[in-house]
Motif scaffolding. Structure first.
Motif, PDB file in Angstrom:
ATOM      1  N   SER A   1      -2.579  -0.923   8.845  1.00 32.77           N
ATOM      2  CA  SER A   1      -3.177  -1.271   7.561  1.00 32.77           C
ATOM      3  C   SER A   1      -3.822  -2.648   7.708  1.00 32.77           C
ATOM      4  CB  SER A   1      -2.127  -1.220   6.455  1.00 32.77           C
ATOM      5  OG  SER A   1      -1.535  -2.481   6.274  1.00 32.77           O
ATOM      6  N   SER A   2      -4.545  -3.074   6.715  1.00 31.43           N
ATOM      7  CA  SER A   2      -5.325  -4.313   6.867  1.00 31.43           C
ATOM      8  C   SER A   2      -4.456  -5.550   7.021  1.00 31.43           C
ATOM      9  CB  SER A   2      -6.275  -4.480   5.691  1.00 31.43           C
ATOM     10  OG  SER A   2      -7.184  -3.404   5.681  1.00 31.43           O
ATOM     11  N   THR A   3      -3.237  -5.494   6.541  1.00 29.59           N
ATOM     12  CA  THR A   3      -2.339  -6.628   6.751  1.00 29.59           C
ATOM     13  C   THR A   3      -2.102  -6.823   8.249  1.00 29.59           C
ATOM     14  OG1 THR A   3      -1.314  -6.150   4.636  1.00 29.59           O
ATOM     15  CG2 THR A   3      -0.086  -7.588   6.132  1.00 29.59           C
TER      16      THR A   3
ATOM     17  N   VAL B   1     -11.393  -7.073   2.642  1.00 29.59           N
ATOM     18  CA  VAL B   1     -10.788  -5.742   2.615  1.00 29.59           C
ATOM     19  C   VAL B   1     -11.276  -4.938   1.401  1.00 29.59           C
ATOM     20  CG1 VAL B   1      -8.635  -4.436   2.538  1.00 29.59           C
ATOM     21  CG2 VAL B   1      -8.825  -6.426   4.017  1.00 29.59           C
ATOM     22  N   SER B   2     -11.292  -5.552   0.221  1.00 29.25           N
ATOM     23  CA  SER B   2     -11.731  -4.786  -0.956  1.00 29.25           C
ATOM     24  C   SER B   2     -13.160  -5.107  -1.379  1.00 29.25           C
ATOM     25  CB  SER B   2     -10.786  -5.037  -2.128  1.00 29.25           C
ATOM     26  OG  SER B   2     -10.869  -6.390  -2.512  1.00 29.25           O
TER      27      SER B   2
ATOM     28  N   THR C   1      -7.957  -9.339  -4.435  1.00 28.05           N
ATOM     29  CA  THR C   1      -7.809  -8.078  -5.177  1.00 28.05           C
ATOM     30  C   THR C   1      -6.712  -8.108  -6.248  1.00 28.05           C
ATOM     31  OG1 THR C   1      -8.300  -7.147  -3.012  1.00 28.05           O
ATOM     32  CG2 THR C   1      -7.892  -5.577  -4.759  1.00 28.05           C
TER      33      THR C   1
ATOM     34  N   ASP D   1     -12.645 -11.040  -2.079  1.00 25.43           N
ATOM     35  CA  ASP D   1     -12.167 -10.552  -3.378  1.00 25.43           C
ATOM     36  C   ASP D   1     -10.644 -10.641  -3.306  1.00 25.43           C
ATOM     37  OD1 ASP D   1     -11.197  -9.158  -5.553  1.00 25.43           O
ATOM     38  OD2 ASP D   1     -12.210  -7.267  -5.099  1.00 25.43           O
TER      39      ASP D   1
ATOM     40  N   GLN E   1      -9.088   2.412   3.490  1.00 23.59           N
ATOM     41  CA  GLN E   1      -8.755   3.027   2.197  1.00 23.59           C
ATOM     42  C   GLN E   1      -9.360   2.324   0.994  1.00 23.59           C
ATOM     43  OE1 GLN E   1      -6.850   0.777   3.603  1.00 23.59           O
ATOM     44  NE2 GLN E   1      -5.108   0.122   2.396  1.00 23.59           N
ATOM     45  N   LYS E   2     -10.259   1.361   1.230  1.00 24.03           N
ATOM     46  CA  LYS E   2     -10.867   0.688   0.079  1.00 24.03           C
ATOM     47  C   LYS E   2     -12.253   1.298  -0.142  1.00 24.03           C
ATOM     48  CE  LYS E   2      -7.201  -1.952  -0.457  1.00 24.03           C
ATOM     49  NZ  LYS E   2      -6.793  -3.340  -0.399  1.00 24.03           N
TER      50      LYS E   2
ATOM     51  N   PHE F   1      -2.752 -11.747  -2.087  1.00 13.46           N
ATOM     52  CA  PHE F   1      -3.352 -11.599  -0.753  1.00 13.46           C
ATOM     53  C   PHE F   1      -3.598 -12.948  -0.087  1.00 13.46           C
ATOM     54  CE2 PHE F   1      -4.232  -7.486  -2.734  1.00 13.46           C
ATOM     55  CZ  PHE F   1      -3.610  -6.680  -1.791  1.00 13.46           C
TER      56      PHE F   1
ATOM     57  N   ARG G   1      -0.441 -14.021   1.292  1.00 16.69           N
ATOM     58  CA  ARG G   1      -0.077 -13.327   2.530  1.00 16.69           C
ATOM     59  C   ARG G   1      -0.565 -14.109   3.752  1.00 16.69           C
ATOM     60  NH1 ARG G   1      -0.761  -6.915   2.134  1.00 16.69           N
ATOM     61  NH2 ARG G   1       0.512  -7.371   0.302  1.00 16.69           N
TER      62      ARG G   1
ATOM     63  N   MET H   1      -4.984  -8.744   9.427  1.00 15.74           N
ATOM     64  CA  MET H   1      -4.862 -10.160   9.014  1.00 15.74           C
ATOM     65  C   MET H   1      -3.937 -10.874   9.996  1.00 15.74           C
ATOM     66  SD  MET H   1      -4.338  -9.507   4.896  1.00 15.74           S
ATOM     67  CE  MET H   1      -4.130 -11.203   4.324  1.00 15.74           C
TER      68      MET H   1
ATOM     69  N   ASN I   1      -9.618 -14.600   1.103  1.00 17.59           N
ATOM     70  CA  ASN I   1      -9.817 -13.191   0.741  1.00 17.59           C
ATOM     71  C   ASN I   1     -10.993 -13.192  -0.229  1.00 17.59           C
ATOM     72  OD1 ASN I   1      -6.814 -14.235   0.268  1.00 17.59           O
ATOM     73  ND2 ASN I   1      -6.726 -12.424   1.544  1.00 17.59           N
TER      74      ASN I   1
ATOM     75  N   ASP J   1     -11.358 -12.237   4.711  1.00 13.62           N
ATOM     76  CA  ASP J   1     -10.748 -10.950   4.411  1.00 13.62           C
ATOM     77  C   ASP J   1     -11.627 -10.310   3.351  1.00 13.62           C
ATOM     78  OD1 ASP J   1      -9.446  -8.999   2.955  1.00 13.62           O
ATOM     79  OD2 ASP J   1      -7.533 -10.037   2.834  1.00 13.62           O
TER      80      ASP J   1
HETATM   81  C1  LIG Z   1      -5.780  -4.055   0.190  1.00 15.40           C
HETATM   82  C2  LIG Z   1      -5.961  -5.436   0.707  1.00 15.40           C
HETATM   83  C3  LIG Z   1      -5.338  -5.903   1.872  1.00 15.40           C
HETATM   84  C4  LIG Z   1      -4.432  -5.168   2.779  1.00 15.40           C
HETATM   85  O1  LIG Z   1      -3.829  -4.092   2.393  1.00 15.40           O
HETATM   86  P1  LIG Z   1      -2.990  -3.102   3.326  1.00 15.40           P
HETATM   87  O2  LIG Z   1      -2.018  -2.567   2.334  1.00 15.40           O
HETATM   88  O3  LIG Z   1      -2.358  -3.880   4.398  1.00 15.40           O
HETATM   89  O4  LIG Z   1      -4.000  -2.127   3.805  1.00 15.40           O
HETATM   90  C5  LIG Z   1      -5.604  -7.189   2.278  1.00 15.40           C
HETATM   91  N1  LIG Z   1      -6.419  -7.974   1.598  1.00 15.40           N
HETATM   92  C6  LIG Z   1      -7.040  -7.577   0.494  1.00 15.40           C
HETATM   93  C7  LIG Z   1      -7.973  -8.509  -0.178  1.00 15.40           C
HETATM   94  C8  LIG Z   1      -6.834  -6.286  -0.002  1.00 15.40           C
HETATM   95  O5  LIG Z   1      -7.465  -5.893  -1.109  1.00 15.40           O
END
Ligand SMILES: *Cc1c(COP(=O)(O)O)cnc(C)c1O
Length: 357
Positions: A60-62, A163-164, A136, A134, A186-187, A87, A90, A65, A132, A161
């Motif tokens: 997953s994107s984490t 991701v979204s 999220t 956005d 998945q985004k 985020f 994180r 990161m 990040n 980041d």
């Molecule tokens: C969804 C998201 C992530 C990571 O999500 P995973 O659950 O690890 O896929 C990281 N950063 C942002 C900004 C996100 O929206």
């Protein structure tokens, strides 16, 4: 089921069909070609500078990161982290875990980062910045160009980041000078979860190749080397990578990244205009296109999430932590249309009539 969360999101029928197929063996020229095509479309949509590379991580994107923190920074760095929500936080935790010296710019939830705030850190001994684009959890969109200028001026290694926000908000990696861009399957890519993509500008490639990483799975130098021939060091999520290929080509056929960003923006605008009469407040100062965080003035936000799910088969995104009962989020990404917004708004109006809002 109608899914307005921010991931996993609704997939197109073409992407779903691939999910029903047998998963092929992957050490083949055919699969390498799929991977290299994925890379070239990702670099194009990120507007990555010449010489950039993309790697496809089965996590997953984490995980990405974490890989970026491990491969791009060390104990000799001193990085700035924008922490405006879960985020951002994180990244702070990842720096702590991996012993990367850091300072946090803490923002209140929903607050944007102003130039004045950022330039309080101008001319100090920082080496990198993590943000990040956005955030999220609060739906705040930070200004990637303004932050990029600051990074250029201060010589900071700049990690975004996205991701979204990738394919939801305009982003020009070459122009803003980002060294790294991260996103996930998945985004807005609207595929099942399981793959995350890291785009590395030439300066990041250089840094990764010479990094000393204490990890086998997260050794990005190894990943980059394999990707030269469209392969990965270990078995990737082959099925999802094929779905990403279909999705990227779908976007290309529909007019490319700009058209997708416009579509998401219109979907967000449509929703925001349709809920004006409901007893809700918006909570973000600088709203991203991908998601609208909503504060119900009277009702409990988590209860709204539960009722929509259980009684209307509609999923919105609950918030975690101390926003659980005050904010829920409505996503605008994935295979959704304005007609789907009508369905959600009708459900909310019905709840209002029932005295539940
Ligand atoms: C969804 C998201 C992530 C990571 O999500 P995973 O659950 O690890 O896929 C990281 N950063 C942002 C900004 C996100 O929206």
């Amino acid at each position: 089921m109608l899914n307005f969360t921010v991931g996993p999101v609704m997939c197109s029928d073409e992407v779903r069909e691939i999910g029903g197929e047998q998963v092929p063996y992957f050490r083949t020229p055919e699969f390498s070609a799929v991977m290299l095509e994925n890379e070239s479309l990702m670099l194009k949509y990120a507007k990555a500078p010449k010489g950039s590379k993309a790697v496809f991580m089965t996590n997953s994107s984490t995980g990405s990161m974490e890989a970026v923190v491990m491969n791009c920074f060390s104990e000799t760095d001193n990085v700035l982290v924008i922490d405006g929500g879960s985020f951002g936080h994180r990244f702070v935790e990842l720096c702590e875990i991996h012993g990367v010296p850091h300072e946090t710019i803490k923002l209140n939830h929903g607050q944007k980062l102003t130039k004045e705030q950022l330039y309080e850190y101008d001319g100090q001994a920082f080496t990198g910045l993590l943000v990040n684009i956005d955030e999220t959890s609060t739906g705040v969109l930070y200004d990637s160009e303004m932050i990029g200028e600051f990074c250029k001026k201060n010589g900071l290694f700049y990690v975004c980041d996205c991701v979204s926000s990738f394919l939801a908000d305009p982003f020009d990696m070459a122009h803003c000078g980002a060294d790294v861009m991260i996103t996930g399957s998945q985004k807005v890519l609207a595929c099942p979860p399981g793959v995350s993509i890291i785009v590395l500008a030439p300066r990041a490639v250089e840094r990764v190749v010479s990094a000393k990483v204490k990890s086998m799975y997260f050794n990005l130098a190894d990943t980059l080397k394999n990707m030269e021939r469209g392969q990965t060091p270990f078995t990737p999520a082959v099925g999802i990578l094929r779905q990403i290929n279909t999705r990227l080509k779908e976007i290309e056929k529909a007019g490319g990244s700009e058209a997708e960003i416009d579509r998401v923006a219109a979907q967000a605008e449509d929703f925001r205009s349709k809920i004006k009469e409901l007893p809700f407040e918006f909570v973000s100062e600088s709203p991203a296109n991908g998601v609208t965080p909503v504060h119900p003035i009277y009702a409990d936000a988590y209860r709204i999430f539960e009722i929509l799910k259980d009684e209307y088969s509609i999923w919105v995104c609950p918030n975690g932590g101390n926003m659980k009962n005050t904010v829920f989020r409505v996503g605008h990404i994935g295979a959704l249309t304005p007609k789907d917004n009508d369905t959600l708004v009708a459900a909310l109006k019905d709840m209002e009539k029932r005295g539940l809002l």
